[in-house]
Motif scaffolding. Sequence first.
Motif, PDB file in Angstrom:
ATOM      1  N   ILE A 168       0.833  -1.209   0.000  1.00 58.67           N
ATOM      2  CA  ILE A 168       0.000   0.000   0.000  1.00 58.67           C
ATOM      3  C   ILE A 168       0.865   1.257   0.000  1.00 58.67           C
ATOM      4  N   ALA A 169       1.922   1.248   0.790  1.00 56.95           N
ATOM      5  CA  ALA A 169       2.809   2.414   0.858  1.00 56.95           C
ATOM      6  C   ALA A 169       3.428   2.715  -0.509  1.00 56.95           C
ATOM      7  N   HIS A 170       3.829   1.678  -1.224  1.00 55.30           N
ATOM      8  CA  HIS A 170       4.436   1.889  -2.543  1.00 55.30           C
ATOM      9  C   HIS A 170       3.388   2.320  -3.570  1.00 55.30           C
ATOM     10  N   TYR A 171       2.189   1.754  -3.509  1.00 56.22           N
ATOM     11  CA  TYR A 171       1.139   2.179  -4.435  1.00 56.22           C
ATOM     12  C   TYR A 171       0.780   3.649  -4.198  1.00 56.22           C
ATOM     13  N   GLU A 172       0.676   4.029  -2.930  1.00 52.86           N
ATOM     14  CA  GLU A 172       0.358   5.431  -2.616  1.00 52.86           C
ATOM     15  C   GLU A 172       1.471   6.368  -3.075  1.00 52.86           C
ATOM     16  N   ALA A 173       2.723   5.925  -2.952  1.00 49.21           N
ATOM     17  CA  ALA A 173       3.850   6.733  -3.440  1.00 49.21           C
ATOM     18  C   ALA A 173       3.772   6.899  -4.952  1.00 49.21           C
ATOM     19  N   ALA A 174       3.373   5.839  -5.641  1.00 51.08           N
ATOM     20  CA  ALA A 174       3.237   5.908  -7.103  1.00 51.08           C
ATOM     21  C   ALA A 174       2.150   6.900  -7.502  1.00 51.08           C
ATOM     22  N   ILE A 175       1.043   6.890  -6.768  1.00 55.53           N
ATOM     23  CA  ILE A 175      -0.050   7.823  -7.058  1.00 55.53           C
ATOM     24  C   ILE A 175       0.411   9.260  -6.863  1.00 55.53           C
ATOM     25  N   GLU A 176       1.136   9.518  -5.778  1.00 55.04           N
ATOM     26  CA  GLU A 176       1.623  10.871  -5.512  1.00 55.04           C
ATOM     27  C   GLU A 176       2.591  11.331  -6.605  1.00 55.04           C
ATOM     28  N   LEU A 177       3.439  10.430  -7.085  1.00 63.91           N
ATOM     29  CA  LEU A 177       4.366  10.778  -8.155  1.00 63.91           C
ATOM     30  C   LEU A 177       3.620  11.097  -9.450  1.00 63.91           C
ATOM     31  N   ARG A 178       2.573  10.354  -9.720  1.00 63.35           N
ATOM     32  CA  ARG A 178       1.786  10.618 -10.934  1.00 63.35           C
ATOM     33  C   ARG A 178       1.076  11.969 -10.835  1.00 63.35           C
TER      34      ARG A 178
END
Length: 315
Positions: free
Chosen positions: A215-225
Amino acid sequence: LYRSSAFFLSATGSDIITFFCSAFFVGEAWTAGTAVLGVAIKLIKVPKYGETDKELALIWEYHGDSSFKLAEYGEADISYKRATDLYQKGDQDELKESLARIMLKKGNTQILLGHGSSRAKLYYNVSFQIWETVLEKDRSTEDVTNARLCHSLYNVALLYIKKGEIDVAEKLFKEILDVAEGDTTDDFEVIEYAARANTSIGNIRNVADKYDEAIAHYEAAIELRKQNLEVNKEMDIDDKEEMIGLYNNLGKAYFGKKEPEKAVKFFRKANRILTSGRHKNGLSVAENWVQMGNVRFKEKEYEDARELYNDALRM
């Protein structure tokens, strides 16, 4: 199509590729795109024996990509073979990355054609050998850009995943994150590869049932996008497909954590994008409804689950 034919008669290969990318790839009009590319291929002069045309090769590759998106894997395989033949006749140093790219796609197609992993691995290995050499060269190049290094790292990491060497792949994905963290240019490609790296690490963690880390990595990916959309507005970025995948993966992670309401929340976010006109894809929508149905079934909300499953079947 007849109007398209008139365009192709006077257009260069580059014109056709630009037209196709803007009109069909971005709009995800795969059926129309495949038809238009078919017209282009018929009208473009075939190279003489022993010669190549890299623009025609790229058009064949795009024809394969659109066929793949339509789940016409046999047609995609034929198109990729035509592209491969043309790439192999050209300057190998100039076209090595194109050849590596097409080998990866051919490997993926073999799996979906039911030919088994052994044939796919032959193509993956060719792609891997090329990308590993490219990465080694990029690492030793003093003035290599961060975008270029991330590009090479990501492609090698993907192929380590295909080879089943997950730990090595994860190290390379983390290297991309380190490069991106030290980059101060707001470069579109660097941010994009960092988002992809976070998504890939999230997937690795999800499969290992390490849901909080995923979840932490998916949320980081969303923030980067979101960051990329903000700082590179002029590029008209369309990453809806990637966002759909992230929301679905977050739903699966929360489902794994036994937090059904949070799971449904993210499945619904994916569903809203999936059912919008431009991105609507029947199979993907059906899969999304099945995921929500699974959550409701697990919660013993059988009526809601049945309704969602029925919706999926109707797609």
